[in-house]
Write an enzyme that holds these catalytic residues in place. Structure first.
Site, PDB file in Angstrom:
ATOM      1  N   CYS A  98       0.871  -1.180   0.000  1.00  0.00           N
ATOM      2  CA  CYS A  98       0.000   0.000   0.000  1.00  0.00           C
ATOM      3  C   CYS A  98       0.908   1.230   0.000  1.00  0.00           C
ATOM      4  O   CYS A  98       2.083   1.130  -0.319  1.00  0.00           O
ATOM      5  CB  CYS A  98      -0.962  -0.023   1.185  1.00  0.00           C
ATOM      6  SG  CYS A  98      -0.154   0.141   2.782  1.00  0.00           S
ATOM      7  N   GLU A  99       0.388   2.365   0.379  1.00  0.00           N
ATOM      8  CA  GLU A  99       1.198   3.586   0.335  1.00  0.00           C
ATOM      9  C   GLU A  99       2.222   3.640   1.474  1.00  0.00           C
ATOM     10  O   GLU A  99       3.390   3.891   1.242  1.00  0.00           O
ATOM     11  CB  GLU A  99       0.291   4.822   0.364  1.00  0.00           C
ATOM     12  CG  GLU A  99       1.034   6.123   0.117  1.00  0.00           C
ATOM     13  CD  GLU A  99       1.716   6.183  -1.247  1.00  0.00           C
ATOM     14  OE1 GLU A  99       2.791   6.799  -1.326  1.00  0.00           O
ATOM     15  OE2 GLU A  99       1.211   5.620  -2.230  1.00  0.00           O
TER      16      GLU A  99
END
Length: 140
Positions: A98-99
């Site tokens: 994810c980020e």
């Protein structure tokens, strides 16, 4: 008795307290890591992909994925995880990205609940990947 007297001496109580607090602060990251147990660093993830044919699963929104992602990562936005999980291989390890590493840990839990045996999160997500100077692509 001398040791106890030393520990409780007014001059040394602050030193003892500082040592105890320092020990606790050193132990916290190890306890957090072992608690989740499903996050690995960039080097471990690359090794898993190279040696065990693990599959990158990028759970960021499509716009973020298109802006730049790990080569050969599959885009499976976390909002579509239940629908698109069927397209992921159950016979290979999955590395979820994810980020910043927060959403991926939740996605790992959801994928494990769907029967995926070996699923790990990339610790620090794409932020850690970029900070390590590793390549990012915009190719689909």
């Amino acid at each position: 008795m001398d040791f106890l007297h030393f520990l409780l001496s007014q001059n040394n109580i602050f030193i003892v307290a500082a040592a105890v607090v320092s020990g606790i602060m050193l132990a916290i990251p190890a306890l957090r890591k072992s608690g989740g147990g499903s996050a690995i660093g960039t080097a471990e993830a690359i090794q898993m992909v190279n040696q065990r044919q693990a599959v990158w699963v990028d759970v960021r929104p499509a716009e973020q994925y298109q802006a730049g992602h790990i080569a050969q990562a599959r885009s499976v936005p976390v909002t579509d995880l239940e629908k698109k999980a069927a397209g992921l291989p159950k016979n290979k390890p999955l590395v979820v990205v994810c980020e910043q590493g927060r959403d991926s840990s939740r996605a790992v839990s959801r994928l494990k609940a769907q029967g995926f045996a070996e699923v790990v999160a990339l610790q620090g997500g794409m932020k850690a990947w970029s900070q390590a100077g590793l390549p990012v692509t915009q190719k689909a």
